[in-house]
Each structure stands twice: as C-alpha cells, then as structure tokens.
Design an enzyme around this catalytic site. Structure first.
Site, PDB file in Angstrom:
ATOM      1  N   ARG A   1       0.850  -1.189   0.000  1.00 14.36           N
ATOM      2  CA  ARG A   1       0.000   0.000   0.000  1.00 14.36           C
ATOM      3  C   ARG A   1       0.889   1.243   0.000  1.00 14.36           C
ATOM      4  O   ARG A   1       1.656   1.449   0.942  1.00 14.36           O
ATOM      5  CB  ARG A   1      -0.913  -0.005   1.236  1.00 14.36           C
ATOM      6  CG  ARG A   1      -1.739   1.256   1.403  1.00 14.36           C
ATOM      7  CD  ARG A   1      -2.699   1.134   2.600  1.00 14.36           C
ATOM      8  NE  ARG A   1      -3.444   2.359   2.771  1.00 14.36           N
ATOM      9  CZ  ARG A   1      -3.223   3.250   3.749  1.00 14.36           C
ATOM     10  NH1 ARG A   1      -2.301   3.040   4.673  1.00 14.36           N
ATOM     11  NH2 ARG A   1      -3.951   4.344   3.820  1.00 14.36           N
TER      12      ARG A   1
ATOM     13  N   HIS B   1      -2.702  10.863   0.798  1.00 18.25           N
ATOM     14  CA  HIS B   1      -2.148  10.670   2.135  1.00 18.25           C
ATOM     15  C   HIS B   1      -1.532  12.010   2.561  1.00 18.25           C
ATOM     16  O   HIS B   1      -0.339  12.129   2.775  1.00 18.25           O
ATOM     17  CB  HIS B   1      -1.131   9.525   2.134  1.00 18.25           C
ATOM     18  CG  HIS B   1      -0.929   8.874   3.463  1.00 18.25           C
ATOM     19  ND1 HIS B   1      -1.094   7.520   3.679  1.00 18.25           N
ATOM     20  CD2 HIS B   1      -0.574   9.393   4.668  1.00 18.25           C
ATOM     21  CE1 HIS B   1      -0.830   7.225   4.950  1.00 18.25           C
ATOM     22  NE2 HIS B   1      -0.507   8.345   5.576  1.00 18.25           N
TER      23      HIS B   1
ATOM     24  N   GLU C   1      -7.244   8.454   6.304  1.00 17.82           N
ATOM     25  CA  GLU C   1      -7.510   9.107   7.585  1.00 17.82           C
ATOM     26  C   GLU C   1      -7.983  10.551   7.451  1.00 17.82           C
ATOM     27  O   GLU C   1      -7.288  11.485   7.873  1.00 17.82           O
ATOM     28  CB  GLU C   1      -6.273   9.044   8.489  1.00 17.82           C
ATOM     29  CG  GLU C   1      -5.801   7.634   8.748  1.00 17.82           C
ATOM     30  CD  GLU C   1      -4.753   7.539   9.865  1.00 17.82           C
ATOM     31  OE1 GLU C   1      -4.301   8.597  10.342  1.00 17.82           O
ATOM     32  OE2 GLU C   1      -4.412   6.423  10.260  1.00 17.82           O
TER      33      GLU C   1
ATOM     34  N   ASN D   1      -7.662   1.884   9.758  1.00 16.35           N
ATOM     35  CA  ASN D   1      -6.362   2.020  10.421  1.00 16.35           C
ATOM     36  C   ASN D   1      -6.606   1.967  11.914  1.00 16.35           C
ATOM     37  O   ASN D   1      -7.463   2.696  12.431  1.00 16.35           O
ATOM     38  CB  ASN D   1      -5.699   3.355  10.064  1.00 16.35           C
ATOM     39  CG  ASN D   1      -5.206   3.388   8.624  1.00 16.35           C
ATOM     40  OD1 ASN D   1      -5.359   2.417   7.881  1.00 16.35           O
ATOM     41  ND2 ASN D   1      -4.610   4.500   8.238  1.00 16.35           N
TER      42      ASN D   1
ATOM     43  N   TYR E   1      -4.704   1.888  15.777  1.00 18.05           N
ATOM     44  CA  TYR E   1      -3.497   2.006  16.600  1.00 18.05           C
ATOM     45  C   TYR E   1      -3.760   1.861  18.089  1.00 18.05           C
ATOM     46  O   TYR E   1      -2.966   1.282  18.811  1.00 18.05           O
ATOM     47  CB  TYR E   1      -2.794   3.344  16.342  1.00 18.05           C
ATOM     48  CG  TYR E   1      -2.112   3.382  14.990  1.00 18.05           C
ATOM     49  CD1 TYR E   1      -0.850   2.837  14.821  1.00 18.05           C
ATOM     50  CD2 TYR E   1      -2.759   3.913  13.874  1.00 18.05           C
ATOM     51  CE1 TYR E   1      -0.224   2.829  13.582  1.00 18.05           C
ATOM     52  CE2 TYR E   1      -2.148   3.903  12.624  1.00 18.05           C
ATOM     53  CZ  TYR E   1      -0.879   3.355  12.489  1.00 18.05           C
ATOM     54  OH  TYR E   1      -0.277   3.330  11.259  1.00 18.05           O
TER      55      TYR E   1
ATOM     56  N   GLU F   1      -3.707  -0.054   8.069  1.00 19.95           N
ATOM     57  CA  GLU F   1      -2.515   0.293   8.861  1.00 19.95           C
ATOM     58  C   GLU F   1      -2.691  -0.235  10.262  1.00 19.95           C
ATOM     59  O   GLU F   1      -3.792  -0.154  10.838  1.00 19.95           O
ATOM     60  CB  GLU F   1      -2.318   1.821   9.002  1.00 19.95           C
ATOM     61  CG  GLU F   1      -1.762   2.496   7.797  1.00 19.95           C
ATOM     62  CD  GLU F   1      -1.556   3.996   8.017  1.00 19.95           C
ATOM     63  OE1 GLU F   1      -1.333   4.441   9.177  1.00 19.95           O
ATOM     64  OE2 GLU F   1      -1.633   4.723   7.015  1.00 19.95           O
TER      65      GLU F   1
END
Ligand code: FCB
Length: 477
Positions: free
Chosen positions: A92, A136, A181, A309, A311, A382
C-alpha cells in the site's frame, strides 16, 4: 452511540494457539509518499502543504522535513526487492498529488506519473498487488492557498486528480483507496494545527471534513466510471472510545468523542447522514451551512471495501466541575465543541508515541464496523507501533514491535472467527520514515533506515512477518 463494552480479556485473543488465516488473505505493508519518497523538487514535483509546513520553523521536531526522507524515489527497485524478500502479497503506497499534477490543477506531469508506472510494474513483476491511496495528506500548496479543504472547490479538484490517476494507472492497479484518515487531515490539519497546513479553527476543521468526504465521493464516481472493475474504498482511522467510569457524564464524554473521531466519517460515508447528536454537539461551532443538497448522496456512493487504520483506544472522562478547563484542555483543539473532554491514561503499556497498546480494541473496532455499518470486505490498512531501535552488530532486534504485531494479528484473527469479513492486513510501516510532526524521531518500520547512509536493515519483526506470510498464519507460541 452504543458505548463499546469493556475490553475483552487478553485471553480471548487465543494467545498460545497456532492460527491460520483464510486462503488468499492479503498480507501487506504500507507507506505514504511524503514519508518515504524524498526528491521533493525533482521530476517536476511542486510543493505540498507538508513541504511548506515542515519548512516552517517550529512545526516539526528538530525542523525535520521530507526533502530526502528514505530517498525511495531513487531506490524504489531495491525497496521493491526488499518487499519481495519479505514475501509481501500487497504493498500500500500513496501517490503524491503534486508530483503527478503540479499545483493541483495543471495537466498530468508524465515524469512524475512515470515514477508510479515503474513502481507498479516493479511490484507486479514481483507478484505484489499494488494498493494505491490517492491522498495521504499532501495537498498541493496552491490549493491550500485557494482555501484548502475548508473550501468546497478542493473536492472537485480532488476528483479531477483521481480521474487523471485512473487514466494513467488504472490499467494496472486494481485496489484504490481515496483518502487516508480524513480525521487527521481535517481535525489535525485545520483544528489543532499540529499537522499541515497548521490552521486552528473548529468550523474550518468541520468544513474540511465535509469537503474531504465530498471529494472522496466524487473521486469514487470518477474512478468507477473510468475503471468499472476496480476495487474502491476509503481508509478511516478508528478508535474504540471508552468512558473512564460508568458515570453518565463519562458516558456522554465518550459519546461526544466517538462522534467526532469515528461517526463523523462512518455515518456519512456508509449511511449517508451525519449523526444528529454530533451535529447538535457542534452547534456552537458551525451550523453545517456548508452542506448542500445532494452532498450526502455523493459522499455515500457505494464502495467495494472499507480500510481501517487501528493504533489504540481513547479513554475519556467528563470535564471536572470547578476546575478551570484551561488546566487540562489542549487548545487549540482537534475536538471542536468538546474541547473540555478529558483524555485519561490507564497506566497500561504504551508505545514510543505514548499510545496505549490495546489489541482487543482492534476486535471491537472491526466488529463494530461490520455489525453497525456494512457487510463490505474490511481491510486493516494500517496497524503498527513506534519503539526505539538500535543497530547492534548489524542487527536490529525489536521484540516490542514484534509482540505488538503478534497481538494485533491474533485480534484480527479473532475478528474473522467472529464473522468479520476481514480480507487483508497492512503493517505500518514497511520501513522507518518521516513521522509527520515527529520527523525522524519515531520509528515504525519493520525495516530500519539509517538516514545518513540510507542503508536498510530488516528488523527481527520483518523476519517474523515473513514467516507469518509464508505460513498464512501465526505459529503456536
Ligand atoms: C497514521 C498515518 C501514517 C503514520 C501512522 C503512524 O495516522 O496514516 O502516515 O503516520 O499513523
């Protein structure tokens, strides 16, 4: 919102068992253009908001910029060989908008586009599926000068750019995600200002979020028309938001932050409407007058997949009565209208970003998107962690990062077992890179980058990941 239940005990993630993933699971790694390419002024590339921001004093750690980054622009074939050595099934990457369309409005810059043609050909030649992200975070600077994402016209410019990429690369790329995002672009870029372009105005942040999604919808329509066979999606960064206590006030704080962090994007894109409680929370910030008839239909244009994504988790609490909110709020804030909500740390282990490590939160997040929003295939686009690394005798051992990946892959597997159509996982990141406002001080890579020599050293997590890919699963521990 339905508040997420308390995190399941770690044991439910099957620690200790060997786990196999479904056949064809797409094992990948991710990067982004400005974080790795360098060659900021070469081949006809013009500045993006991140060039301007990083070159502005005091904006990034130690004044670091992406001018050189990992020099991937010049080392791309070697980097693809590295990916092949790891056995990646997919890679990616993002296209730098000002590299392929200087200024954001001009004709295609073939020299810039050729870089991505070569990259894609190199990937395909190694049997690696290219996964292209259109945006991005590197908005061409002239578009920011014309108002940036708070300006409606930027959405139309983004769709033109998407068209141009589809025309140039659509014959060889199957997977496209529009935005990476959008929460960060809107609320860090125009709310708190810790990301480019560094503006701080709550209403602008909300407008930016809307126009990003409008641009996404228009881009999906352009891509769909140009390449009916392509797989199209968006990548959102999601967090479970947990109240610190079971008080109604903390539950309300969690509802508010969940609205801004997650539902602001999930609801318009996947349900075609802003949540009523969110627009009420934001009433003092904006009247949503920027939303025009028909926008939400465009924003909710059907997709083929959703990228998540993941985290960490947010744990939040209500403002404390009687305490001046200046004592703890982070102004200017990335939480417009909810600036006084407190973010609480639980004392659980954190990464070098100070982000709490919470693998069960990934199960919760994936299950929620599937249960509450969509049957579409999901991909973790991600997931990863920063830790301090050191080269010792030519090796980099990163047991903490390896453990983070392992725990989150067990979580991904648990989600699949619970019925979530999770089709792939992209580690963040293939290699250490320019971590935005943190510059080169935070290392997320599975491959270590020596920024003086540009030598790459696969860390132990890279070898481990190669094994995971080879066996399509995790070994028993
Ligand atoms: C995400 C970004 C990515 C990287 C990781 C650590 O928010 O998409 O570029 O910075 O965080």
């Amino acid at each position: 919102m339905s508040n997420p239940p308390s995190p399941p005990a770690v044991g439910v993630l099957d620690q200790g068992a060997a786990l196999t993933f479904p056949p064809g699971f797409l094992w990948g790694a991710a990067t982004a253009a400005y974080q790795i390419e360098g060659a900021a002024t070469e081949g006809g590339r013009t500045p993006s908001i991140w060039d301007t921001f990083s070159h502005t004093e005091g904006r990034t750690m130690a004044g670091h910029t992406g001018d050189v980054a990992c020099d991937h622009y010049h080392r791309m074939p070697d980097d693809v060989r590295l990916m092949a050595d790891l056995g990646l099934k997919s890679y990616r990457f993002s296209v730098s908008w000002p590299r392929v369309q200087p200024g954001g409005t001009r004709a295609v810059n073939q020299e810039g586009m050729d870089f991505y043609r070569r990259l894609v050909d190199e990937l395909l030649g190694h049997g690696i599926e290219p996964w292209l992200t259109l945006y991005h975070w590197d908005l061409p600077q002239p578009l920011e000068d014309a108002g940036g994402w708070p300006a409606r016209d930027t959405a139309a410019r983004f769709a033109d750019y998407a068209q141009l990429v589809a025309d140039s690369l659509g014959d060889r790329v199957k997977y496209f995600t529009t935005l990476n995002e959008p929460w960060c672009s809107a609320f860090l870029g125009y709310g708190s200002g810790v990301h480019a372009p560094g503006r701080s105005d709550g209403a602008d942040a909300v407008r930016a979020g809307h126009h990003l999604m409008l641009g996404h919808g228009l881009a999906v329509q352009a891509l769909r028309a140009a390449r009916p066979e392509a797989q199209l999606g968006i990548t959102v960064n999601l967090y479970p938001v947990t109240p610190a206590t079971d008080s109604p006030e903390d539950a309300d704080a969690a509802r508010r932050i969940d609205g801004l962090a997650n539902r602001f994007f999930l609801d318009p894109v996947l349900r075609g409407a802003y949540p009523a409680d969110l627009t009420a929370d934001l009433r003092k910030v904006t009247d949503f007058g920027h939303v025009r008839d028909g926008d939400l239909a465009v924003i909710s244009t059907p997709l083929d997949l959703v990228g998540v994504n993941y985290y960490s988790r947010h744990v939040v609490a209500a403002p404390i009565e009687g305490v001046e909110r200046e004592a703890y709020w982070r102004a200017p804030s990335c939480w417009p209208g909810s600036e006084d909500v407190r973010f609480v740390t639980r004392g659980v282990p954190v990464t070098d970003m100070d982000w709490e490590i919470d693998a069960p939160g990934l199960v919760e997040t994936l299950e929620r998107v599937h249960r509450d929003y969509t049957d579409l295939p999901l991909y973790v686009t991600e997931n990863g962690s920063a830790f301090v690394d050191a080269v010792v005798d030519g090796r980099v051992d990163d047991p903490d990062r390896l453990a983070y990946f392992d725990a989150h892959l067990r979580a991904a597997h648990a989600a699949i077992s619970a019925g979530v159509p999770l089709k792939g996982y992209f580690a963040w990141s293939l290699m250490d890179n320019f971590e935005w406002a943190w510059g080169y001080t935070k290392r997320f890579g599975m491959v270590y980058v020596d920024y003086d020599s540009q030598v790459r050293v696969p860390k132990s997590s890279a070898g481990w990941y190669a094994d995971v890919i080879r066996r399509n699963g995790l070994a028993a521990q």
